[in-house]
Enzyme design. Structure first.
Site, PDB file in Angstrom:
ATOM      1  N   GLY A 100      56.809  57.603  79.353  1.00 47.94           N
ATOM      2  CA  GLY A 100      55.660  58.227  79.982  1.00 47.94           C
ATOM      3  C   GLY A 100      55.758  58.269  81.494  1.00 47.94           C
ATOM      4  O   GLY A 100      55.049  59.049  82.143  1.00 47.94           O
ATOM      5  N   ARG A 187      65.377  50.881  88.342  1.00 44.48           N
ATOM      6  CA  ARG A 187      65.870  49.857  87.426  1.00 44.48           C
ATOM      7  C   ARG A 187      67.297  50.192  86.985  1.00 44.48           C
ATOM      8  O   ARG A 187      67.671  51.369  86.916  1.00 44.48           O
ATOM      9  CB  ARG A 187      65.001  49.780  86.167  1.00 44.48           C
ATOM     10  CG  ARG A 187      63.526  49.645  86.424  1.00 44.48           C
ATOM     11  CD  ARG A 187      62.776  49.188  85.190  1.00 44.48           C
ATOM     12  NE  ARG A 187      62.629  50.203  84.153  1.00 44.48           N
ATOM     13  CZ  ARG A 187      61.803  50.067  83.124  1.00 44.48           C
ATOM     14  NH1 ARG A 187      61.093  48.950  82.963  1.00 44.48           N
ATOM     15  NH2 ARG A 187      61.681  51.019  82.217  1.00 44.48           N
ATOM     16  N   ASP A 263      58.507  48.842  71.379  1.00 46.48           N
ATOM     17  CA  ASP A 263      59.038  49.738  72.412  1.00 46.48           C
ATOM     18  C   ASP A 263      59.457  48.947  73.649  1.00 46.48           C
ATOM     19  O   ASP A 263      60.067  49.514  74.562  1.00 46.48           O
ATOM     20  CB  ASP A 263      58.015  50.817  72.794  1.00 46.48           C
ATOM     21  CG  ASP A 263      56.718  50.230  73.328  1.00 46.48           C
ATOM     22  OD1 ASP A 263      56.150  49.350  72.658  1.00 46.48           O
ATOM     23  OD2 ASP A 263      56.284  50.636  74.418  1.00 46.48           O
TER      24      ASP A 263
HETATM   25  P1  AMP Z   1      53.870  49.456  78.222  1.00 40.68           P
HETATM   26  O1  AMP Z   1      52.932  48.708  77.318  1.00 40.68           O
HETATM   27  O2  AMP Z   1      53.660  49.178  79.661  1.00 40.68           O
HETATM   28  O3  AMP Z   1      55.285  49.263  77.800  1.00 40.68           O
HETATM   29  O4  AMP Z   1      53.501  50.979  78.076  1.00 40.68           O
HETATM   30  C1  AMP Z   1      53.574  51.676  76.847  1.00 40.68           C
HETATM   31  C2  AMP Z   1      53.970  53.096  77.098  1.00 40.68           C
HETATM   32  O5  AMP Z   1      52.989  53.755  77.853  1.00 40.68           O
HETATM   33  C3  AMP Z   1      55.277  53.192  77.846  1.00 40.68           C
HETATM   34  O6  AMP Z   1      56.211  53.746  77.008  1.00 40.68           O
HETATM   35  C4  AMP Z   1      55.003  54.107  78.998  1.00 40.68           C
HETATM   36  O7  AMP Z   1      55.839  55.220  78.918  1.00 40.68           O
HETATM   37  C5  AMP Z   1      53.590  54.546  78.831  1.00 40.68           C
HETATM   38  N1  AMP Z   1      52.846  54.418  80.100  1.00 40.68           N
HETATM   39  C6  AMP Z   1      52.364  53.289  80.656  1.00 40.68           C
HETATM   40  N2  AMP Z   1      51.721  53.562  81.802  1.00 40.68           N
HETATM   41  C7  AMP Z   1      51.799  54.892  81.983  1.00 40.68           C
HETATM   42  C8  AMP Z   1      51.330  55.798  82.972  1.00 40.68           C
HETATM   43  N3  AMP Z   1      50.640  55.379  84.034  1.00 40.68           N
HETATM   44  N4  AMP Z   1      51.609  57.100  82.817  1.00 40.68           N
HETATM   45  C9  AMP Z   1      52.299  57.532  81.764  1.00 40.68           C
HETATM   46  N5  AMP Z   1      52.757  56.749  80.796  1.00 40.68           N
HETATM   47  C10 AMP Z   1      52.526  55.440  80.893  1.00 40.68           C
HETATM   48 MG    MG Z   2      57.016  49.510  77.872  1.00 38.92          MG
END
Ligand code: AMP
Ligand code: MG
Length: 498
Positions: A100, A187, A263
């Protein structure tokens, strides 16, 4: 005539970009447009990570590179893509999740590295992608600093992890619970492929793509599995083994990941996606570092069993290729023997055993100690350094003066000394000093770096990087970072918001 300005292309020439993942095809990724980030500034740079890439930090971190790592421009040779993956969040199938806000700029050939032939360079927070769902594609300065410092700290602790090359900040507002500002972390990892990439194709019945992705990972990262009767089962077994080794090291240093969704699990057994993580202060097996985790699914002591649950989700996703569920179960079972073996080996080193003693007495020594530390809520990192000092000097004062149950600690120290007398020549204090870090990234340290950075002063981030990149050294000028957390640290609240 003045010398030409260095560009990223002079530090990382076009022919070194090999971009094998990008060549997999359109089913695996999309190429979002460049989304400019205004007025980028360097927040932090890791010279160690630059050297790992084979680049000279002074040449690499040019003004031109600042624009590239802000996501504002790309260089010849790069083929930038956002990859598609799905996954289970908090034990529930969540469908498509990412990338995302991550953008894989490209993959660099790294013939100078013995452990990986290539490294992917990825921006986190570079803007929206076709996979962003409701998100803005951005990351805030706060979470970017935490990810940067944690990645480099974990690497220096010898724990498998993705790495961080730099953080670029910008005044651009980003709205979370409150208005914050944007940042991008660059990263690095041999691959950012997650369990969720496999789950994505498997869930949708896209078995050709599942096969293609699996072949890619087998060829590049697990080529020796090709000679096995069931190469995909063999790969699953190796992922189980690597995941076990990684989580065992987390448990040994008191690291809580906080969001072990599928994920956020790397197919290479790397610690990935630093969000509401925490290095524990007072030892508490039930500790939950993520305030969004109301059930405690990802509590500290549950991390090994959650890792196994996640591996089962991966096994399920790979089943169409493995064909035989017994072979998949046998591969997953490797976790059950690998995890305790890795954990006990790591703890034996922390206890100063060059050669581990027999399993029974070692387990008894570890378990009785962890019981005592939990009852005392003893600062985990500080305890191990005090034990290291005890091994060097034989003085028990520092250990006994900080516990309520002096008798319990005395009797544990006696059994510890007897175990060493029985199976060795006494605790190896130098091994302990190389195994028990003096400095870990405690929440309050990150918080201080963030608060200063939010005023435009990045000095604390950079001071912390120096200490955390050499966490076993004394660093007398920064000795205060080696102490227990101040009381106000208990008020710090971490959620998934980043
Ligand atoms: P995370 O729990 O931080 O791993 O987030 C889960 C998913 O949400 C990840 O795969 C990111 O791609 C997506 N994500 C988190 N924050 C954002 C954001 N601000 N904009 C777009 N996608 C996001
Ligand atoms: Mg993630």
């Amino acid at each position: 005539m003045s010398a030409p300005e260095p560009t990223l292309a002079s530090a990382l020439p076009a022919q070194t970009w090999i971009n094998r993942f990008a060549r997999l095809g359109d089913a695996f990724h999309a190429s979002p447009p460049v989304q400019p980030l205004p007025q980028p500034v360097w927040v932090a740079r890791s010279p160690q990570a630059a050297q790992w890439l084979g680049a000279d930090p002074d040449t690499l971190f040019s003004d031109h590179a600042l624009q590239v790592f802000a996501g504002n421009t790309q260089v010849p040779g790069m083929h930038a893509v956002a990859t598609v993956y799905s996954g289970h969040q908090f034990g529930v199938w969540a469908g498509q999740l990412g990338d995302g806000r991550a953008l894989l700029l490209g993959e660099l050939a790294t013939p100078h590295l013995h452990d990986t032939p290539s490294v992917e360079v990825q921006l986190k927070g570079a803007g929206r992608t076709p996979f962003s769902r409701m998100g803005d594609g951005r990351a805030v300065l706060r979470s970017s600093i935490r990810e940067f410092l944690a990645s480099e700290a974990m690497h220096a602790l010898g724990i498998p992890t993705t790495r961080a090359l730099c953080v670029v900040g910008s005044p651009q507002p980003v709205y979370r619970e409150a208005a914050e500002t944007a940042a991008v972390v660059t990263r690095l990892a041999p691959s950012f492929i997650r369990f969720g990439h496999f789950e994505h194709f498997s869930h949708h019945g896209l078995h050709d793509e599942l096969r293609q992705l699996t072949d890619f990972v087998l060829d590049h990262f697990y080529p020796h599995c090709r000679t096995q009767a069931n190469p995909v089962a063999a790969m699953l077994g190796e992922v189980a083994e690597r995941t076990a080794a990684m989580v065992a090291l987390w448990q040994s240093v008191g690291f809580c990941h906080g969001v072990m969704n599928t994920d956020n699990m790397s197919i290479l057994g790397l610690t990935i996606d630093y969000g509401p993580f925490q290095f524990m202060d007072g030892f508490d097996p039930a500790h939950i570092c993520n305030h969004s985790d109301s059930q405690g699914r990802y509590a500290f002591s549950r991390q090994p069993s959650v890792a196994y649950w996640n591996l089962m989700a991966l096994g399920q996703a790979l089943l169409p290729l493995i064909g035989d569920s017994d072979a998949a179960i046998a591969a997953l079972d490797r976790f059950k023997t690998a995890y305790p073996a890795h954990f006990e080996a790591a703890m034996a080193r922390k206890l100063g055993f060059g050669t581990p003693p027999p399993q029974g007495p070692l387990r008894e020594c570890i378990n009785s100690l962890l019981h005592l530390l939990a009852a005392e809520r003893m600062d985990y990192t500080v305890f191990w350094r005090r034990l290291t000092d005890f091994a060097r000097t034989g003085q028990t004062t520092e250990l006994l003066d900080h516990v309520v149950d002096r008798g319990g600690m005395e009797s544990w120290l006696l059994s510890f000394s007897e175990l060493h007398a029985q199976f060795g020549q006494g605790p190896d204090a130098s091994l302990m000093a190389r195994t028990n870090p003096r400095f870990v990234l405690r929440n309050y340290m990150a918080q201080q770096a963030i608060e200063r950075a939010e005023t435009g002063d990045f000095s604390v981030v950079n001071d912390l990087l120096k200490v955390l990149a050499a966490p076993y050294d004394e660093h007398p000028a920064q000795a205060e970072w080696a102490h227990s957390a101040p009381d106000w640290a208990a008020q710090i609240s971490l959620s998934c918001s980043s």
